[in-house]
Design a protein around this motif. Sequence first.
Motif, PDB file in Angstrom:
ATOM      1  N   LEU A  52      -4.155  -3.113  -8.107  1.00 54.26           N
ATOM      2  CA  LEU A  52      -4.362  -2.330  -9.331  1.00 54.26           C
ATOM      3  C   LEU A  52      -3.093  -1.571  -9.703  1.00 54.26           C
ATOM      4  CD1 LEU A  52      -7.962  -1.002  -8.624  1.00 54.26           C
ATOM      5  CD2 LEU A  52      -7.284  -2.613 -10.418  1.00 54.26           C
ATOM      6  N   ARG A  53      -2.402  -1.090  -8.715  1.00 54.82           N
ATOM      7  CA  ARG A  53      -1.136  -0.393  -8.960  1.00 54.82           C
ATOM      8  C   ARG A  53      -0.141  -1.322  -9.657  1.00 54.82           C
ATOM      9  NH1 ARG A  53       2.677   2.947  -4.936  1.00 54.82           N
ATOM     10  NH2 ARG A  53       4.693   2.290  -5.743  1.00 54.82           N
ATOM     11  N   GLU A  54      -0.034  -2.554  -9.148  1.00 57.65           N
ATOM     12  CA  GLU A  54       0.919  -3.507  -9.718  1.00 57.65           C
ATOM     13  C   GLU A  54       0.492  -3.961 -11.111  1.00 57.65           C
ATOM     14  OE1 GLU A  54       2.945  -7.835  -8.607  1.00 57.65           O
ATOM     15  OE2 GLU A  54       1.750  -6.743  -7.126  1.00 57.65           O
ATOM     16  N   THR A  55      -0.793  -4.217 -11.289  1.00 58.84           N
ATOM     17  CA  THR A  55      -1.293  -4.708 -12.578  1.00 58.84           C
ATOM     18  C   THR A  55      -1.198  -3.657 -13.673  1.00 58.84           C
ATOM     19  OG1 THR A  55      -2.823  -6.199 -11.449  1.00 58.84           O
ATOM     20  CG2 THR A  55      -3.289  -5.699 -13.763  1.00 58.84           C
ATOM     21  N   LEU A  56      -1.553  -2.420 -13.320  1.00 59.35           N
ATOM     22  CA  LEU A  56      -1.650  -1.357 -14.321  1.00 59.35           C
ATOM     23  C   LEU A  56      -0.491  -0.371 -14.274  1.00 59.35           C
ATOM     24  CD1 LEU A  56      -5.448  -0.550 -13.812  1.00 59.35           C
ATOM     25  CD2 LEU A  56      -4.421  -2.006 -15.580  1.00 59.35           C
ATOM     26  N   ASN A  57       0.434  -0.553 -13.309  1.00 55.12           N
ATOM     27  CA  ASN A  57       1.506   0.417 -13.082  1.00 55.12           C
ATOM     28  C   ASN A  57       0.901   1.808 -12.941  1.00 55.12           C
ATOM     29  OD1 ASN A  57       4.131   1.390 -12.715  1.00 55.12           O
ATOM     30  ND2 ASN A  57       4.381   1.834 -14.907  1.00 55.12           N
ATOM     31  N   PRO A  60      -2.201   4.332  -7.048  1.00 49.49           N
ATOM     32  CA  PRO A  60      -3.201   3.606  -6.250  1.00 49.49           C
ATOM     33  C   PRO A  60      -4.434   4.472  -5.998  1.00 49.49           C
ATOM     34  CG  PRO A  60      -1.330   4.297  -4.901  1.00 49.49           C
ATOM     35  CD  PRO A  60      -0.936   4.553  -6.308  1.00 49.49           C
ATOM     36  N   PRO A  61      -5.635   3.947  -6.241  1.00 48.54           N
ATOM     37  CA  PRO A  61      -6.832   4.783  -6.223  1.00 48.54           C
ATOM     38  C   PRO A  61      -7.583   4.868  -4.899  1.00 48.54           C
ATOM     39  CG  PRO A  61      -7.357   2.654  -7.176  1.00 48.54           C
ATOM     40  CD  PRO A  61      -5.887   2.624  -6.840  1.00 48.54           C
ATOM     41  N   ASP A  80     -22.864   4.676  -2.376  1.00 50.98           N
ATOM     42  CA  ASP A  80     -22.785   3.271  -1.973  1.00 50.98           C
ATOM     43  C   ASP A  80     -22.341   2.385  -3.140  1.00 50.98           C
ATOM     44  OD1 ASP A  80     -23.637   4.014   0.534  1.00 50.98           O
ATOM     45  OD2 ASP A  80     -25.730   3.438   0.200  1.00 50.98           O
ATOM     46  N   ILE A  81     -22.830   2.709  -4.341  1.00 50.38           N
ATOM     47  CA  ILE A  81     -22.417   1.951  -5.525  1.00 50.38           C
ATOM     48  C   ILE A  81     -20.923   2.152  -5.770  1.00 50.38           C
ATOM     49  CG2 ILE A  81     -22.646   1.793  -8.041  1.00 50.38           C
ATOM     50  CD1 ILE A  81     -25.624   2.547  -7.650  1.00 50.38           C
ATOM     51  N   PHE A  82     -20.460   3.388  -5.703  1.00 46.04           N
ATOM     52  CA  PHE A  82     -19.050   3.711  -5.933  1.00 46.04           C
ATOM     53  C   PHE A  82     -18.151   3.004  -4.922  1.00 46.04           C
ATOM     54  CE2 PHE A  82     -15.392   6.672  -6.289  1.00 46.04           C
ATOM     55  CZ  PHE A  82     -15.279   6.732  -7.668  1.00 46.04           C
ATOM     56  N   GLN A  83     -18.651   2.859  -3.703  1.00 43.11           N
ATOM     57  CA  GLN A  83     -17.866   2.247  -2.627  1.00 43.11           C
ATOM     58  C   GLN A  83     -18.022   0.734  -2.550  1.00 43.11           C
ATOM     59  OE1 GLN A  83     -15.578   4.164  -1.622  1.00 43.11           O
ATOM     60  NE2 GLN A  83     -16.105   5.074   0.350  1.00 43.11           N
ATOM     61  N   TYR A  84     -18.947   0.157  -3.315  1.00 44.71           N
ATOM     62  CA  TYR A  84     -19.205  -1.282  -3.204  1.00 44.71           C
ATOM     63  C   TYR A  84     -17.947  -2.096  -3.505  1.00 44.71           C
ATOM     64  CZ  TYR A  84     -20.920  -5.974  -3.926  1.00 44.71           C
ATOM     65  OH  TYR A  84     -21.101  -7.330  -3.839  1.00 44.71           O
ATOM     66  N   ARG A  85     -17.673  -3.043  -2.627  1.00 42.53           N
ATOM     67  CA  ARG A  85     -16.485  -3.891  -2.768  1.00 42.53           C
ATOM     68  C   ARG A  85     -16.909  -5.331  -3.055  1.00 42.53           C
ATOM     69  NH1 ARG A  85     -11.339  -2.750  -1.408  1.00 42.53           N
ATOM     70  NH2 ARG A  85     -12.013  -0.902  -0.242  1.00 42.53           N
ATOM     71  N   HIS A  96     -11.838  -5.789  -4.770  1.00 44.58           N
ATOM     72  CA  HIS A  96     -11.829  -4.505  -5.485  1.00 44.58           C
ATOM     73  C   HIS A  96     -13.147  -3.765  -5.290  1.00 44.58           C
ATOM     74  CE1 HIS A  96      -8.019  -5.059  -7.433  1.00 44.58           C
ATOM     75  NE2 HIS A  96      -8.390  -6.168  -8.037  1.00 44.58           N
ATOM     76  N   SER A  97     -13.048  -2.457  -5.067  1.00 43.67           N
ATOM     77  CA  SER A  97     -14.258  -1.643  -5.031  1.00 43.67           C
ATOM     78  C   SER A  97     -14.540  -1.121  -6.435  1.00 43.67           C
ATOM     79  CB  SER A  97     -14.089  -0.468  -4.062  1.00 43.67           C
ATOM     80  OG  SER A  97     -13.200   0.485  -4.596  1.00 43.67           O
ATOM     81  N   ILE A  98     -15.818  -0.855  -6.708  1.00 40.31           N
ATOM     82  CA  ILE A  98     -16.183  -0.322  -8.019  1.00 40.31           C
ATOM     83  C   ILE A  98     -15.485   1.014  -8.252  1.00 40.31           C
ATOM     84  CG2 ILE A  98     -18.111   0.663  -9.334  1.00 40.31           C
ATOM     85  CD1 ILE A  98     -19.844  -1.581  -8.274  1.00 40.31           C
ATOM     86  N   GLY A  99     -15.394   1.831  -7.214  1.00 40.86           N
ATOM     87  CA  GLY A  99     -14.740   3.132  -7.354  1.00 40.86           C
ATOM     88  C   GLY A  99     -13.286   3.020  -7.757  1.00 40.86           C
ATOM     89  N   ASN A 100     -12.567   2.061  -7.168  1.00 38.58           N
ATOM     90  CA  ASN A 100     -11.167   1.853  -7.542  1.00 38.58           C
ATOM     91  C   ASN A 100     -11.034   1.488  -9.015  1.00 38.58           C
ATOM     92  OD1 ASN A 100     -10.356   2.396  -4.965  1.00 38.58           O
ATOM     93  ND2 ASN A 100      -9.675   0.319  -4.481  1.00 38.58           N
ATOM     94  N   LEU A 101     -11.944   0.645  -9.477  1.00 40.01           N
ATOM     95  CA  LEU A 101     -11.910   0.235 -10.880  1.00 40.01           C
ATOM     96  C   LEU A 101     -12.236   1.406 -11.810  1.00 40.01           C
ATOM     97  CD1 LEU A 101     -13.749  -3.208 -10.548  1.00 40.01           C
ATOM     98  CD2 LEU A 101     -11.282  -2.823 -10.762  1.00 40.01           C
ATOM     99  N   ILE A 102     -13.203   2.225 -11.422  1.00 40.10           N
ATOM    100  CA  ILE A 102     -13.579   3.381 -12.244  1.00 40.10           C
ATOM    101  C   ILE A 102     -12.437   4.390 -12.317  1.00 40.10           C
ATOM    102  CG2 ILE A 102     -15.092   5.399 -12.361  1.00 40.10           C
ATOM    103  CD1 ILE A 102     -17.331   3.609 -11.246  1.00 40.10           C
ATOM    104  N   ILE A 103     -11.802   4.667 -11.175  1.00 38.85           N
ATOM    105  CA  ILE A 103     -10.680   5.615 -11.164  1.00 38.85           C
ATOM    106  C   ILE A 103      -9.543   5.100 -12.039  1.00 38.85           C
ATOM    107  CG2 ILE A 103      -8.864   6.648  -9.738  1.00 38.85           C
ATOM    108  CD1 ILE A 103     -10.934   6.718  -7.440  1.00 38.85           C
ATOM    109  N   SER A 104      -9.207   3.825 -11.890  1.00 38.54           N
ATOM    110  CA  SER A 104      -8.116   3.235 -12.675  1.00 38.54           C
ATOM    111  C   SER A 104      -8.447   3.239 -14.161  1.00 38.54           C
ATOM    112  CB  SER A 104      -7.835   1.808 -12.196  1.00 38.54           C
ATOM    113  OG  SER A 104      -7.418   1.798 -10.851  1.00 38.54           O
TER     114      SER A 104
END
Length: 337
Positions: A52-57, A60-61, A80-85, A96-104
Amino acid sequence: MIKTRLKKRRPKIVVIGGGTGLPVILKSLKEKEADVTAVVTVADDGGSSGALRETLNAVPPGDLRNVLIALSEIPQVHKDIFQYRFQSEDESLSGHSIGNLIISATADMKGNIYEAIQILAKMMLVKGHVYPAAEEPLVLNARYMDGTTAKGESHIAQSGKLIDYVALSCVGEPHPIKASRKVVSAIMDADMVVLGPGSLFTSILPNLMIPDIGKAVMATEANVVYICNIMTQLGETEGMSDADHIDVLHRHLGEKFIDIALANIGKVPAEYVEEEQSTENLLQVEHDFKGLKKAVPHIISDDFLEIRNHGVYHNGEKVAEEIFRTAFNSQRAFKNF
């Protein structure tokens, strides 16, 4: 002059680091009703965070996600939903975890990671404060003992060489690296600053090598505590004692700044050492009491081991109890050692 600070309220404890050890301590401190602030590294470039860091500059979440969960009071099913990968067969979402996507996504929407984390902290009923160490992704650089160098947090430990020194650089055109807003003021206003537990060169030092943060940690009136690692780590700390870890921290900032070392003296069972050798961990960190005594004014040593999930961890409740008691009851700092 010895500095004093009376504790007539919940102690303000700033915990600095990253990786898997940090959330364990934060969760336990939250349960003890400490006023907790987490300062989280932004130099990770591996796994989902790295992609995500590379794709979105973007920052890192991953570490931020785990810290939000540790301090959150939302129901477990929501965590558990936030952490789901997503599984590997999910192609573009693989790993990717859902939480990483939400933060990004929130950072992209707001234009910066700081505001994104504050919004999500409110949504997730976070008890405390969560700040990224910086508001931009940073690159970790290492110099090895043989003079060679490497770039990128996920690559540094892969060489098999001993690390001499790490430093940070920014992405793109060179410019001064600044701490995220409120990080320095939180450190300066703290009753205690805690470093770790976490990887010495890749989770703790990336925060301290941000100039504003390093200066604040050395200048704060608060006691600075280092939670010594239990196991050595492949490519980072092979053969290093707990006193060696502290010497590395002091050498990087150019002076002795750690006031208290919290060290494990519990014996890791032999079968767990053998099992850990197949992963990134190697052997138990040697407890060097004489070395620690030369390096820091105060040592807290106890059996802080917890064996769970076939691994060796810090007992978060026991560590938090020591930190909370010291922060709340201590009326003298151990400065000017």
